[in-house]
Write a protein that holds these residues in place. Structure first.
Motif, short mmCIF file in Angstrom:
data_model
loop_
_atom_site.label_atom_id
_atom_site.label_comp_id
_atom_site.label_asym_id
_atom_site.label_seq_id
_atom_site.Cartn_x
_atom_site.Cartn_y
_atom_site.Cartn_z
N TYR A 59 -2.21 -5.70 -1.91
CA TYR A 59 -2.67 -6.12 -0.58
C TYR A 59 -1.97 -5.33 0.51
O TYR A 59 -2.60 -4.88 1.48
CB TYR A 59 -2.43 -7.62 -0.38
CG TYR A 59 -2.83 -8.08 1.00
CD1 TYR A 59 -4.18 -8.14 1.36
CD2 TYR A 59 -1.88 -8.41 1.95
CE1 TYR A 59 -4.57 -8.53 2.63
CE2 TYR A 59 -2.25 -8.81 3.22
CZ TYR A 59 -3.60 -8.87 3.56
OH TYR A 59 -3.98 -9.25 4.82
N ARG A 60 -0.68 -5.12 0.37
CA ARG A 60 0.05 -4.33 1.36
C ARG A 60 -0.45 -2.89 1.37
O ARG A 60 -0.58 -2.27 2.43
CB ARG A 60 1.55 -4.38 1.06
CG ARG A 60 2.20 -5.75 1.25
CD ARG A 60 2.19 -6.16 2.70
NE ARG A 60 2.89 -7.40 2.94
CZ ARG A 60 4.15 -7.50 3.35
NH1 ARG A 60 4.88 -6.41 3.53
NH2 ARG A 60 4.70 -8.67 3.56
N ALA A 61 -0.71 -2.34 0.20
CA ALA A 61 -1.19 -0.96 0.12
C ALA A 61 -2.53 -0.79 0.82
O ALA A 61 -2.85 0.28 1.34
CB ALA A 61 -1.30 -0.52 -1.34
N LEU A 62 -3.33 -1.86 0.84
CA LEU A 62 -4.65 -1.80 1.46
C LEU A 62 -4.64 -2.15 2.94
O LEU A 62 -5.52 -1.70 3.69
CB LEU A 62 -5.60 -2.76 0.73
CG LEU A 62 -5.94 -2.41 -0.71
CD1 LEU A 62 -6.59 -3.60 -1.41
CD2 LEU A 62 -6.87 -1.20 -0.77
N SER A 63 -3.68 -2.94 3.37
CA SER A 63 -3.74 -3.50 4.71
C SER A 63 -2.71 -2.96 5.70
O SER A 63 -2.90 -3.07 6.91
CB SER A 63 -3.60 -5.03 4.64
OG SER A 63 -2.33 -5.40 4.09
N GLU A 64 -1.62 -2.38 5.20
CA GLU A 64 -0.59 -1.90 6.12
C GLU A 64 -0.92 -0.53 6.70
O GLU A 64 -1.67 0.25 6.12
CB GLU A 64 0.77 -1.85 5.40
CG GLU A 64 1.35 -3.22 5.14
CD GLU A 64 2.80 -3.17 4.67
OE1 GLU A 64 3.31 -2.04 4.45
OE2 GLU A 64 3.40 -4.24 4.51
N ASN A 65 -0.34 -0.27 7.86
CA ASN A 65 -0.51 1.03 8.51
C ASN A 65 0.49 2.01 7.92
O ASN A 65 1.63 2.10 8.36
CB ASN A 65 -0.31 0.89 10.02
CG ASN A 65 -0.52 2.20 10.75
OD1 ASN A 65 -1.14 3.13 10.22
ND2 ASN A 65 -0.01 2.29 11.97
N VAL A 66 0.05 2.72 6.90
CA VAL A 66 0.92 3.68 6.20
C VAL A 66 0.46 5.10 6.55
O VAL A 66 -0.69 5.45 6.28
CB VAL A 66 0.86 3.48 4.68
CG1 VAL A 66 1.75 4.49 3.96
CG2 VAL A 66 1.26 2.06 4.30
N PRO A 67 1.32 5.92 7.14
CA PRO A 67 0.94 7.31 7.42
C PRO A 67 0.50 8.01 6.14
O PRO A 67 1.07 7.78 5.07
CB PRO A 67 2.22 7.93 7.98
CG PRO A 67 2.98 6.77 8.54
CD PRO A 67 2.67 5.61 7.64
N ALA A 68 -0.51 8.85 6.25
CA ALA A 68 -1.06 9.51 5.06
C ALA A 68 0.00 10.32 4.34
O ALA A 68 0.05 10.35 3.11
CB ALA A 68 -2.24 10.39 5.43
N GLY A 69 0.86 10.99 5.08
CA GLY A 69 1.91 11.79 4.46
C GLY A 69 1.37 13.11 3.94
O GLY A 69 0.22 13.48 4.18
N SER A 70 2.20 13.81 3.21
CA SER A 70 1.83 15.12 2.70
C SER A 70 0.80 14.99 1.58
O SER A 70 0.62 13.92 0.99
CB SER A 70 3.05 15.88 2.18
OG SER A 70 3.59 15.23 1.06
N LYS A 71 0.16 16.06 1.26
CA LYS A 71 -0.94 16.07 0.29
C LYS A 71 -0.53 15.52 -1.07
O LYS A 71 -1.30 14.83 -1.73
CB LYS A 71 -1.47 17.49 0.15
CG LYS A 71 -2.60 17.65 -0.87
CD LYS A 71 -3.07 19.08 -0.94
CE LYS A 71 -4.19 19.26 -1.96
NZ LYS A 71 -4.64 20.66 -2.04
N ASN A 72 0.67 15.82 -1.50
CA ASN A 72 1.09 15.47 -2.86
C ASN A 72 1.86 14.16 -2.95
O ASN A 72 2.18 13.72 -4.05
CB ASN A 72 1.92 16.60 -3.45
CG ASN A 72 1.15 17.89 -3.53
OD1 ASN A 72 -0.04 17.89 -3.84
ND2 ASN A 72 1.80 19.00 -3.21
#
Length: 438
Positions: A311-324
């Motif tokens: 749920y956190r992985a789907l709902s939190e504002n997480v910066p995309a970060g680097s490609k890998n």
């Protein structure tokens, strides 16, 4: 504190049943569904409001899948068998391991309100079953053909719930690199020997390695560990679907791997523009260690970045970060894939190389002759920065904190692991404990 209570306490999740979307009685009358403690811990009703895995295909490289199982029917593609003379892999009637993994990923239950049977964490995902040739003849791990097939037939996540101590063949290394280049997330179990000795494919660069956690929040004693571990997920007394028996109960990193693959499918469904590494980044950035500590900056050899929290992985504002993301890349996967987001300076390195590549021939000549002092100074600083901040080589150089729980615990009986060292392709199973009269 139990694993279920731990997740809810630290994740702010309310207690919920495991019913999909529709109103239903507060408790299921089905003992199999009631026994899915791991699914209940993830609070699936909240998860499924964000994503159900729709439009994502998860390849299950395993023993084949019983696509006619009542809890899987309609979610299983034909796939391919690399054993038994070829053919499809969606009508397995013997070995139930692959069916179990598929059900944990994309089972949809059955009956009114889908309240009975096995519900997977990504119930709208599609399963691409691929039956691996388990013969010891030729390649020991024998997954290069299945891996390439999965990539070429639309899989965005590939579940590999098998492990062995065998060194990878060049064909297998090449197949992993091929999948990485095609932006497919590879998820593999760490193995069930309770050792730090690497097992493959989990320990290979380019693969997201998964360990198992028990209901009490401690890493299973039989869950292999090491600096390559990135995530853990439930792997103790896990109910799932079967073939010879309708349902089964098992313990091991096979089941935890399936849960991580399902979580990855959920993320890929909601965020289709994220790369495979960025999907892994969302899962690791929102994971939590069972004792409630958050914000660990480097993977622990037992817990990795922690237990997945879909749920956190789907709902939190997480910066995309680097490609890998947090993945260590194979050397030949791509030119700039030396490490993931946790290797400092990757983006700065790319910028420096962009500046160098953009210089005119006259400027380059001026630098060589010392005629353009200012430009020479800038390039010198960039090059020095690159050297200071270059990422670690694949397969090593990542720091990690102290060991998590479970160190020194003797391995227990290894239920549910598809391939075990010394006896590839075999695994003992334990039938579910059924109430009297059932």
């Amino acid at each position: 504190m139990s694993f279920t209570r731990t997740l809810r306490a630290v994740g702010g999740l309310a207690a919920a049943g495991a019913l999909l979307f529709a109103a239903a009685p507060s408790a299921s009358a089905d003992y199999i569904r009631d026994g899915q403690w791991a699914l209940d811990a993830f609070n699936p009703q909240k998860v499924w409001k964000e994503s159900t895995g729709k439009n994502v295909t998860v390849a299950v490289i395993d023993s084949g899948v019983n696509g006619e199982h009542v809890d899987l029917k309609g979610n299983v593609l034909p796939g391919k068998s690399f054993a038994d003379g070829g053919g499809t892999a969606g009508h397995e009637t013997g070995d139930d391991h692959g069916t179990a993994m598929a059900a944990l990923i994309a089972g949809h239950g059955h009956g009114p309100h889908r309240a009975d049977g096995i519900m997977g964490l990504a119930p709208d995902a599609k399963i691409l079953p691929i039956k691996r040739n388990e013969s010891m003849g030729g390649d020991a791990n024998n997954f290069d053909g299945p891996l390439r097939y999965a990539v070429d037939h639309g899989a965005k996540v590939i579940n590999m719930s098998f492990a062995g101590p065998y060194a990878l063949t060049e064909n297998e290394k090449s197949a992993i690199s091929y999948a990485v280049k095609k932006d497919v997330l590879l998820v593999a179990g760490s193995g069930n020997e309770g050792t730090s000795k690497p097992s493959y494919p989990a320990a290979a660069p380019g693969v997201l390695a998964v360990g198992a956690v028990a209901e009490d929040g401690k890493v299973l004693g039989e869950s292999n560990y090491g600096p390559h571990i990135r995530l853990i997920a439930p792997g103790e007394k896990i109910y799932s679907a079967g073939t010879s028996m309708k349902y089964r109960q098992a313990t091991g990193t096979s089941d935890s791997t399936a849960y991580v693959s399902a979580a990855a499918a959920l993320v890929r469904s909601k965020f289709p523009d994220l790369t495979a590494g960025q999907v892994a980044n969302r899962l690791t950035k929102t994971a939590i260690t069972p004792d409630g500590k958050t914000g660990i900056s480097s993977p622990d050899p037992k817990y990795g970045y922690g237990v997945i929290r879909p749920y956190r992985a789907l709902s939190e504002n997480v910066p995309a970060g680097s490609k890998n993301g947090p993945l260590i890349m194979p050397k030949d996967s791509q030119a700039d894939a030396g490490a993931g987001a946790d290797a400092p300076g990757q983006e700065a390195q790319g910028s420096a190389m962009g500046v160098l590549g953009g210089l005119s021939p006259l400027a380059v000549a001026g630098i060589a002759l010392g005629g353009v002092v200012v430009l020479g100074t800038v390039i010198g600083v960039l090059v020095a920065q690159k050297k200071r901040r270059s990422p670690p080589p694949p397969g090593g150089g990542i720091g990690f904190g102290g060991p998590g729980g479970g160190v020194g615990v003797p391995p227990q009986q290894q239920f549910g692991y598809y391939q075990q060292p010394g006896n590839p392709g075999a695994y003992p199973t334990a039938p579910p404990t059924q109430p009297p009269g059932q």
